[in-house]
Enzyme design. Sequence first.
Site, PDB file in Angstrom:
ATOM      1  N   HIS A 110      42.833  31.567  82.027  1.00 57.95           N
ATOM      2  CA  HIS A 110      41.896  31.262  80.932  1.00 57.95           C
ATOM      3  C   HIS A 110      42.661  30.728  79.721  1.00 57.95           C
ATOM      4  CE1 HIS A 110      39.596  34.670  82.955  1.00 57.95           C
ATOM      5  NE2 HIS A 110      38.726  33.684  82.981  1.00 57.95           N
ATOM      6  N   GLY A 143      38.546  25.853  85.097  1.00 55.52           N
ATOM      7  CA  GLY A 143      39.708  25.937  85.980  1.00 55.52           C
ATOM      8  C   GLY A 143      39.413  25.357  87.359  1.00 55.52           C
ATOM      9  N   LYS A 147      40.618  26.462  89.989  1.00 59.89           N
ATOM     10  CA  LYS A 147      40.584  27.553  90.977  1.00 59.89           C
ATOM     11  C   LYS A 147      39.174  27.654  91.570  1.00 59.89           C
ATOM     12  CE  LYS A 147      40.902  32.137  92.216  1.00 59.89           C
ATOM     13  NZ  LYS A 147      39.660  32.664  91.657  1.00 59.89           N
ATOM     14  N   VAL A 152      46.387  28.417  87.693  1.00 59.96           N
ATOM     15  CA  VAL A 152      47.592  29.138  87.252  1.00 59.96           C
ATOM     16  C   VAL A 152      47.831  30.267  88.255  1.00 59.96           C
ATOM     17  CG1 VAL A 152      48.648  30.493  85.399  1.00 59.96           C
ATOM     18  CG2 VAL A 152      47.171  28.546  84.843  1.00 59.96           C
ATOM     19  N   SER A 165      40.264  37.299  87.566  1.00 59.55           N
ATOM     20  CA  SER A 165      39.933  38.576  86.905  1.00 59.55           C
ATOM     21  C   SER A 165      39.719  39.670  87.937  1.00 59.55           C
ATOM     22  CB  SER A 165      38.663  38.422  86.062  1.00 59.55           C
ATOM     23  OG  SER A 165      38.825  37.366  85.156  1.00 59.55           O
ATOM     24  N   ARG A 166      39.391  39.289  89.191  1.00 56.95           N
ATOM     25  CA  ARG A 166      39.128  40.302  90.220  1.00 56.95           C
ATOM     26  C   ARG A 166      40.405  40.779  90.917  1.00 56.95           C
ATOM     27  NH1 ARG A 166      34.156  36.995  91.008  1.00 56.95           N
ATOM     28  NH2 ARG A 166      32.383  38.339  90.595  1.00 56.95           N
TER      29      ARG A 166
END
Length: 284
Positions: free
Chosen positions: A40, A150, A152, A179, A189-190
């Site tokens: 982030h 992102g 991702k 990243v 975050s998980r």
Amino acid sequence: MSELRVVSSCRELVSVIADYRKQGRSIGLVPTMGALHAGHLSLVERSLAATDLTFVSIFVNPTQFAADEDLDQYPRPLEQDLEKLSRAGADCVFLPDVSEMYPGNCTTSIEPPQVSRRWEGESRPSHFGGVCTVVLKLLNLIPADVAFFGEKDFQQLAVIRQMVEDLNVATRIEGCPIVREPDGLAMSSRNVYLSETDREIALSLHRTLASVAEQVAQGETDSHLLMAEMRQKLIDSGVSRVDYAVIADPTTLEVVEEVEGTVVALLACQVGQVRLIDNCVIAR
Ligand code: PAF
């Protein structure tokens, strides 16, 4: 440390934006659900470099979670998030609560574009409708010059690009590179939910993608063979379930027969309690 302005109401946000607009300053938006990590913060950095003012939204959006997903358990380390944004130099954080974003009389939602139907859309049928609805609401509230997402969440980025084009939203959408942790695990975050053993298994996602890229670099172009190998490698390394492991066109996300030009390898697996996704763009 810069002074981070915290705004929680839509009404205040609209007047803050109007003031900034009068000053003729360009605005960047980084939409997030909080639990901020280096991924982030790389979006915030990109926004700081490209625009005059950087807005970050933190909102755990209930409409993109299915009933059996982790909405209630989703990490919400608000104090640390604000500290990180302050240090990073973000200008303003929008921190609405659910009733502010979805008042009781809110019954409109967005039908997501075609590109949402495959892959994540098959595993999480209501997910992209919720993502599109909240992102469009955020872009209406914060009509940024550029919004940063992102890579991702590769399919999310494709869905948002298509929605913005289809609905004539003026904001430019910029995708930013994944990243990774030093060992290759894509930041998420998980990841905090992964046990030590699962964290080891999770490394197989990145290794599998690196191996596909290597095989393509060595001349392999048969995407069905590569996809079968991806799936097998993931199973062999102990993931509990492979939802998909495919090589696709980077815009339509349809499976390609041959690896030619630029493609994207996309995968999603269940590792212990956590469903992980990762991807790699491969140019030949
Ligand atoms: O990627 C995310 O964190 C979320 O899906 C987004 C874009 C902030 C919408 O809630």
